[in-house]
Design a protein around this motif. Structure first.
Motif, PDB file in Angstrom:
ATOM      1  N   LYS A 582     -10.741   1.195   2.920  1.00 20.76           N
ATOM      2  CA  LYS A 582     -10.790   2.489   2.232  1.00 20.76           C
ATOM      3  C   LYS A 582      -9.400   2.802   1.693  1.00 20.76           C
ATOM      4  N   VAL A 583      -9.340   3.265   0.438  1.00 16.76           N
ATOM      5  CA  VAL A 583      -8.081   3.597  -0.222  1.00 16.76           C
ATOM      6  C   VAL A 583      -8.124   5.075  -0.587  1.00 16.76           C
ATOM      7  N   THR A 584      -7.084   5.804  -0.189  1.00 18.12           N
ATOM      8  CA  THR A 584      -7.021   7.245  -0.422  1.00 18.12           C
ATOM      9  C   THR A 584      -5.879   7.549  -1.375  1.00 18.12           C
ATOM     10  N   VAL A 585      -6.130   8.437  -2.338  1.00 14.66           N
ATOM     11  CA  VAL A 585      -5.120   8.892  -3.291  1.00 14.66           C
ATOM     12  C   VAL A 585      -4.874  10.369  -3.042  1.00 14.66           C
ATOM     13  N   LEU A 586      -3.622  10.748  -2.758  1.00  7.36           N
ATOM     14  CA  LEU A 586      -3.236  12.130  -2.488  1.00  7.36           C
ATOM     15  C   LEU A 586      -2.244  12.580  -3.543  1.00  7.36           C
ATOM     16  N   ALA A 587      -2.446  13.784  -4.059  1.00  6.33           N
ATOM     17  CA  ALA A 587      -1.548  14.365  -5.055  1.00  6.33           C
ATOM     18  C   ALA A 587      -0.859  15.581  -4.452  1.00  6.33           C
ATOM     19  N   SER A 588       0.463  15.641  -4.635  1.00 10.09           N
ATOM     20  CA  SER A 588       1.226  16.776  -4.114  1.00 10.09           C
ATOM     21  C   SER A 588       1.002  17.997  -5.011  1.00 10.09           C
ATOM     22  N   LYS A 589       0.832  19.155  -4.371  1.00 16.47           N
ATOM     23  CA  LYS A 589       0.597  20.373  -5.154  1.00 16.47           C
ATOM     24  C   LYS A 589       1.884  20.929  -5.749  1.00 16.47           C
ATOM     25  N   THR A 590       2.997  20.667  -5.101  1.00 14.41           N
ATOM     26  CA  THR A 590       4.270  21.238  -5.550  1.00 14.41           C
ATOM     27  C   THR A 590       5.102  20.251  -6.354  1.00 14.41           C
ATOM     28  N   SER A 591       5.187  19.010  -5.882  1.00 15.55           N
ATOM     29  CA  SER A 591       6.015  18.018  -6.571  1.00 15.55           C
ATOM     30  C   SER A 591       5.154  17.170  -7.503  1.00 15.55           C
ATOM     31  N   GLN A 592       5.811  16.219  -8.136  1.00 12.36           N
ATOM     32  CA  GLN A 592       5.133  15.349  -9.107  1.00 12.36           C
ATOM     33  C   GLN A 592       4.906  13.962  -8.518  1.00 12.36           C
ATOM     34  N   ARG A 593       4.492  13.947  -7.260  1.00 14.75           N
ATOM     35  CA  ARG A 593       4.308  12.679  -6.562  1.00 14.75           C
ATOM     36  C   ARG A 593       2.839  12.452  -6.231  1.00 14.75           C
ATOM     37  N   TYR A 594       2.486  11.167  -6.183  1.00 12.61           N
ATOM     38  CA  TYR A 594       1.138  10.750  -5.828  1.00 12.61           C
ATOM     39  C   TYR A 594       1.251   9.634  -4.796  1.00 12.61           C
ATOM     40  N   ARG A 595       0.485   9.753  -3.732  1.00 11.65           N
ATOM     41  CA  ARG A 595       0.544   8.775  -2.647  1.00 11.65           C
ATOM     42  C   ARG A 595      -0.779   8.029  -2.574  1.00 11.65           C
ATOM     43  N   ILE A 596      -0.677   6.712  -2.479  1.00  9.50           N
ATOM     44  CA  ILE A 596      -1.841   5.850  -2.279  1.00  9.50           C
ATOM     45  C   ILE A 596      -1.667   5.194  -0.919  1.00  9.50           C
ATOM     46  N   GLN A 597      -2.664   5.304  -0.066  1.00 12.52           N
ATOM     47  CA  GLN A 597      -2.553   4.778   1.287  1.00 12.52           C
ATOM     48  C   GLN A 597      -3.859   4.096   1.673  1.00 12.52           C
ATOM     49  N   SER A 598      -3.722   3.095   2.550  1.00 12.58           N
ATOM     50  CA  SER A 598      -4.878   2.323   2.983  1.00 12.58           C
ATOM     51  C   SER A 598      -4.481   1.492   4.195  1.00 12.58           C
ATOM     52  N   ASP A 599      -5.489   0.946   4.864  1.00 16.81           N
ATOM     53  CA  ASP A 599      -5.254   0.035   5.983  1.00 16.81           C
ATOM     54  C   ASP A 599      -5.103  -1.415   5.512  1.00 16.81           C
ATOM     55  N   SER A 600      -5.332  -1.698   4.238  1.00 15.33           N
ATOM     56  CA  SER A 600      -5.194  -3.037   3.679  1.00 15.33           C
ATOM     57  C   SER A 600      -4.249  -2.963   2.491  1.00 15.33           C
ATOM     58  N   PHE A 601      -3.208  -3.780   2.533  1.00 15.45           N
ATOM     59  CA  PHE A 601      -2.188  -3.731   1.489  1.00 15.45           C
ATOM     60  C   PHE A 601      -2.735  -4.212   0.146  1.00 15.45           C
ATOM     61  N   GLU A 602      -3.469  -5.333   0.144  1.00  8.05           N
ATOM     62  CA  GLU A 602      -3.927  -5.898  -1.128  1.00  8.05           C
ATOM     63  C   GLU A 602      -5.048  -5.092  -1.759  1.00  8.05           C
ATOM     64  N   ASP A 603      -5.804  -4.315  -0.940  1.00  7.88           N
ATOM     65  CA  ASP A 603      -6.898  -3.526  -1.515  1.00  7.88           C
ATOM     66  C   ASP A 603      -6.396  -2.352  -2.341  1.00  7.88           C
ATOM     67  N   MET A 604      -5.122  -1.982  -2.171  1.00  9.25           N
ATOM     68  CA  MET A 604      -4.587  -0.846  -2.948  1.00  9.25           C
ATOM     69  C   MET A 604      -4.304  -1.221  -4.389  1.00  9.25           C
ATOM     70  N   TRP A 605      -4.304  -2.531  -4.722  1.00  5.15           N
ATOM     71  CA  TRP A 605      -3.881  -2.962  -6.050  1.00  5.15           C
ATOM     72  C   TRP A 605      -4.759  -2.388  -7.148  1.00  5.15           C
ATOM     73  N   LEU A 606      -6.066  -2.515  -7.032  1.00  3.72           N
ATOM     74  CA  LEU A 606      -6.957  -2.047  -8.100  1.00  3.72           C
ATOM     75  C   LEU A 606      -6.843  -0.544  -8.303  1.00  3.72           C
ATOM     76  N   VAL A 607      -6.685   0.217  -7.210  1.00  2.00           N
ATOM     77  CA  VAL A 607      -6.587   1.676  -7.333  1.00  2.00           C
ATOM     78  C   VAL A 607      -5.264   2.075  -7.976  1.00  2.00           C
ATOM     79  N   VAL A 608      -4.160   1.420  -7.554  1.00  4.27           N
ATOM     80  CA  VAL A 608      -2.856   1.745  -8.156  1.00  4.27           C
ATOM     81  C   VAL A 608      -2.854   1.379  -9.635  1.00  4.27           C
ATOM     82  N   LYS A 609      -3.402   0.252  -9.982  1.00  8.65           N
ATOM     83  CA  LYS A 609      -3.464  -0.150 -11.386  1.00  8.65           C
ATOM     84  C   LYS A 609      -4.297   0.831 -12.200  1.00  8.65           C
ATOM     85  N   GLU A 610      -5.457   1.199 -11.662  1.00  7.82           N
ATOM     86  CA  GLU A 610      -6.322   2.148 -12.381  1.00  7.82           C
ATOM     87  C   GLU A 610      -5.651   3.504 -12.512  1.00  7.82           C
TER      88      GLU A 610
END
Length: 987
Positions: A582-610
């Motif tokens: 499972k890959v989760t995308v979190l957006a900060s309400k105050t700053s201009q940052r976005y966090r992508i987190q998961s239990d598998s490193f390689e599974d984050m690739w498609l979500v980060v690219k998209e």
């Protein structure tokens, strides 16, 4: 128009759709007219037998019809025709016709006509032999020295020589070691037969040897001859040609020289009767046929040689005397004496073009026109020169290897991916872990702008994606016609893919007949491999992406996923891969940052690219041109190295399985041989549990094969995961340093040099070679090192490494160099100015390539000549200055390492590298200014200072300058002495 060409005297087109070969043509007085004029006999594979007698008086009137004496349709295909004395008790010439299963001998007779239609010719059968084996070719001659009539020898397709003496069968012999039939000819001078075996060697068998050998009815019987007491057939002599022969000829007209001529595929051989070579001629073309004929010069042999370039060449031994252009490619050539013209060259093509010609030239009536004497317009010439120079500059500026495409393509391909998933799904796997597997329809529209022939469409997607149909055959398309095809793509594996793009390849033939390929790419939706889910809070791996624009609602970016989620705020979104984490995308309400987190490193690739692609599309629609995205966190090298180690261990396991399978297979075959020998023995010995050992070995082989197959599937999955993690690392590096698309492409080609593992070449060794090349070229420490690396020769052969430590160090060093501002460019290699000394080293025979240190691969060993002078340590003053510099630099290096995410293991390597680089720079400066004399100064100055330290410590600081001057004088004297005595200097 060629000046030297074969002058057409008479020609004919024989039938339509018939085929001919070199045995289908012969010349001779087949009707026994007694005039000495030859007739042309032609047989075809379609069974047509024709006899011609061209005459110059009939050329203008009747043409081919008057010249044709006879045309007969035989029942079987005609392989070869020959004219000779084949009937006993008769000195007349007869015609022998060889069919695949029959040998027929005919007599051709002509009766004068009483009306204007002319003479009538008939073909009467004298006798025939039905062959038990399929024939290939034949030869004839006075076998055994018998005069007055000719005997026949036929070679079958399975290697049997069948001898016929007129209407009776003599005997048959099998050629030893036979595989495929070759040309066969009889040599009357030595009473022997010549053929070329499948071992590509010329073999000679005497007729006496063939007659004495014991008869054999089959090839198996010939192998058993020594056991039954017979005499095995062996060639009298052999000569290795090294290539297959097209034809063999034994000219009988050259009395002073006994020659055997063999036409090979690339060479012409001339041998003596005993198999010794006289000469060999290497041909620069593909020959098709040849024919020796009488030479006017005694001791030489003339021959006609046809080739596939429509040329007829005349050689005298190895000297080319004449070359004539032919309108056909000859497969057979003969020389005939026809009425009113002797020495006519008769040639036959494979499609039935029969040509009688003679050598000649066409005079040239072209006269050079007079040149007008006018003054040159220098301004016009200068303008034309500038225009041409502009064209040359534009042509040399573009370094494209592929030619530029035309303005209008012959074909256009448009690919459309459906925005909705298929209902019902076309996937082969219905569900994975309880989640249904969807599919999406892709439509391809092909439009032809010109007439296209044999167009084929192929679909290629990345594993484990699959399609319902990957090959489409498109019929011939006219101008403006369109074809539409559709297929469905879906997930067909237990792991997510590394890429969601696919390729459409259309291969077709242009109107000019040139084959061409057109490629188009399409992208599959992310919803094909994942479904929305609830966000996860605690995960192992996290990646943060910064932007320079206000925060964006994630639900507006991923609309197809936001409708099914429970989060209404729009600052979090989770993707559950069908066969992954499972890959989760979190957006900060105050700053201009976005966090992508998961239990598998390689599974984050498609979500980060998209996510990055949709950010670019979103802000480009809003008209914001200065949108930038970056990555500031440490580089996740340790997480990336987990994928590398997993892939490497599976490759090692595959090699171990392969070795074990080889051992068990050898053991299995050895047990089989022992069992077979015991079973065949007349008094069998006890098996001694060999059968049980055979069963156990067989079970081990099956178990190992299954384990190897399972490991292969895991290796494919691991390579796809390694590709995903490598793509993610390249993307983070480009965001971290703001690399251009060209630099990103170079980095991706370096870290992903292969799209598929092969047993001969794997990812680890090819990636290590590519990374090492970058570290030695554009990312090297100095232009001098870069020039040295460019002057080196090629490295060792790539192979499976022992471990991945070296690769990890090189990748960490690559990230560190890029983080410090290294430029990724391939053009820098051409711009580096190589010093003159290194150019001398790079010259042929200059010096051996510089070897690498096993630890780092970047530090280079100095040449052996330099190590003689750099043996002493540096002076204390230099050491103190060096320690001060290192103390001042250490905190900044540590900070950079922490920012770059480089592991602590490589920190010492980088420090050691910098120390050696400073040493190299200082030593290079001293070497360039003082040359080898200063090295001796270093030795003696250091020794003198060490003595002074023990005696006078206080005076050392005050008298440094004077001491140095004295030492330099002494050292110069010693250097002169060393020059006088070179042996002492070397010691």
């Amino acid at each position: 128009m060629s000046l030297f060409k074969a002058r057409d005297w008479w020609s004919a087109a024989l039938g339509e759709g018939e085929e001919f070969d070199q045995g289908c043509l012969c010349v001779g007085d087949v009707d026994n007219s007694g005039t000495g004029h030859d007739k042309i006999v032609v047989g075809s594979y379609m069974g047509m037998l024709r006899i011609f007698s061209p005459n110059a008086n009939k050329l203008s009137d009747g043409g081919t019809a008057d010249a044709q004496l006879l045309e007969v349709q035989l029942q079987n295909a005609i392989i070869q025709v020959e004219v000779g004395k084949f009937v006993s008790c008769s000195d007349l010439l007869h015609l022998a016709v060889l069919h695949p299963r029959k040998l027929s001998v005919y007599t051709a007779t002509g009766t004068s006509g009483n009306v204007e239609h002319g003479d009538q010719y008939q073909l009467k059968l004298v006798y025939e032999h039905n062959l038990q084996r399929t024939a290939c070719n034949m030869t004839y001659g006075t076998f055994g020295g018998v005069t007055g009539h000719h005997s026949l020898c036929i070679q079958s397709m399975d290697g049997m020589l069948m001898f016929f003496e007129q209407d009776s069968y003599s005997f048959g012999r099998f050629l030893p070691g036979f595989l495929l039939p070759g040309p066969l000819v009889y040599n009357p001078r030595t009473d022997s037969f010549l053929t070329v075996s499948s071992a590509r060697q010329l073999e000679g068998y005497k007729y006496e040897t063939l007659a004495v050998a014991t008869d054999a009815e089959s090839r198996q019987d010939s192998d058993l001859l020594p056991k039954t007491g017979g005499k095995r057939l062996t060639p009298d002599w052999t000569f290795v040609l090294g290539e297959q022969a097209l034809d063999i000829s034994v000219p009988s007209f050259s009395h002073s020289s006994s020659s055997i001529l063999v036409l090979g595929e690339r060479n012409l051989f001339c041998l003596r009767d005993n198999g010794q070579i006289r000469f060999m001629k290497k041909l620069e073309f593909n020959p098709s046929c040849f024919l020796p004929y009488i030479s006017v010069k005694d001791g030489t042999t003339n021959l006609l040689l046809g080739n596939h370039n429509n040329m007829l060449l005349v050689y005298q031994d190895v000297t080319l005397k004449w070359a004539a252009q032919l309108p056909l490619v000859p497969v057979a050539v003969r020389v005939a004496n026809l009425p009113e013209l002797k020495g006519v060259v008769v040639s036959l093509s494979s499609d039935g073009h029969l040509l009688c010609s003679y050598m000649g030239t066409d005079p040239s009536f072209f006269s050079t026109p007079k040149v007008d004497a006018r003054e040159a317009d220098y301004e016009q010439i200068d303008a034309e020169m500038k225009k041409l120079q502009k064209f040359i500059r534009e042509a040399t500026r573009t370094q494209d290897i592929l030619p530029k495409s035309d303005a209008v393509d012959d074909l256009s391909v448009k690919t459309t991916v459906s925005s909705c998933l298929d209902t019902p799904s076309q996937a082969l796997i219905q569900d994975i872990d309880g989640l249904p597997v969807p599919s999406v329809t892709v439509q391809v529209k092909v439009k032809a702008n010109s007439v296209l022939q044999s167009a084929k469409l192929s679909v290629c997607v990345q594993p484990p994606l699959a399609v319902t149909q990957d090959q489409f055959v498109l019929e011939s398309m006219g101008v403006g016609s369109t074809k539409e095809v559709a297929f469905s793509a879906f997930l067909n594996g237990q792991y997510p893919p590394a890429d969601l793009t696919g390729d459409i390849v259309v291969s077709y033939s242009a109107p000019t007949g040139v084959p061409r390929v057109l490629q188009s790419r399409f992208s599959l939706p992310l919803a094909l491999v994942c479904v929305p889910s609830s966000p996860a809070k605690n995960t192992k791996f996290k990646i943060t992406v910064d932007t320079n624009q206000p925060p964006v609602d994630i639900s507006s970016i991923f609309r197809e996923f936001s409708t099914k989620t429970e989060d209404k705020d729009g600052n979090s979104l989770a993707f559950q891969f069908l066969s992954g984490a499972k890959v989760t995308v979190l957006a900060s309400k105050t700053s201009q940052r976005y966090r992508i987190q998961s239990d598998s490193f390689e599974d984050m690739w498609l979500v980060v690219k998209e996510l990055v692609q949709r950010f670019d599309q979103h802000f480009s629609k809003l008209g914001i041109k200065d949108f930038k995205k970056s990555f500031s966190g440490p580089m996740p090298l340790q997480e990336y190295f987990l994928s590398v180690d997993n892939h490497f261990q599976l490759r090692v396991s595959a090699q171990q399985y392969q070795d074990l399978l080889s051992e068990r297979a050898v053991q299995f075959r050895a047990i089989q041989r022992r069992l077979l020998t015991r079973f065949k023995d007349k008094t069998p010995a006890p098996l001694q549990n060999l059968d049980k050992l055979l069963d156990a070995t067989y079970n081990q082989v099956i178990a190992l094969a299954e384990a190897a197959e399972e490991n292969r599937a895991l290796l494919e999955q691991a390579f796809v995961r390694l590709r995903s993690s490598t793509h993610l690392l390249v993307l983070l590096l480009s965001l971290w340093q703001g690399l251009t698309p060209d630099q990103t492409a170079i980095l991706e080609a370096t870290l992903l040099p292969l799209l598929q593992d092969t047993p001969q070449l794997g990812w680890e060794e090819s990636c290590d070679a590519a990374v090492s090349h970058l570290l030695r070229s554009c990312l090297s420490r100095s232009p001098k090192d870069q020039a040295t690396s460019l002057a080196q020769a090629g490295g060792p052969v790539l192979g499976l490494p022992q471990d991945t430590n070296r690769l990890k160090k090189h990748i960490a060093l690559l990230c560190d160099r890029i983080g410090k501002g290294g430029r990724l460019t391939l053009a820098s290699e051409a711009n580096v100015q190589i010093p003159a000394q290194i150019q001398n080293l790079a010259a042929p025979g200059g010096v051996e390539p510089i070897a690498e240190v096993s630890g780092d691969g970047e530090d280079l060993e100095p040449p052996q000549e330099m190590t003689k002078f750099i043996k002493k340590k540096l002076s204390k003053k230099v050491k103190k200055e060096k320690e001060k510099k290192e103390v001042s630099r250490e905190p900044s290096e540590a900070d950079v390492k922490e920012e770059a995410g480089v592991p602590e293991e490589t920190l010492k390597e980088v420090k050691r590298e910098k120390k050696e680089s400073t040493k190299d720079k200082k030593e290079s400066k001293k070497d360039s200014s003082k040359e080898p004399k200063d090295d001796t100064k270093k030795k003696e100055s250091s020794s003198s200072k060490e003595k002074k330290e023990k005696k006078e410590k206080d005076k050392e600081k005050e008298g440094k300058e004077s001491g140095d001057r004295k030492v330099s004088r002494k050292s110069s004297l010693k250097v002169k002495e060393k020059k006088k005595d070179p042996e002492a200097a070397e010691g």
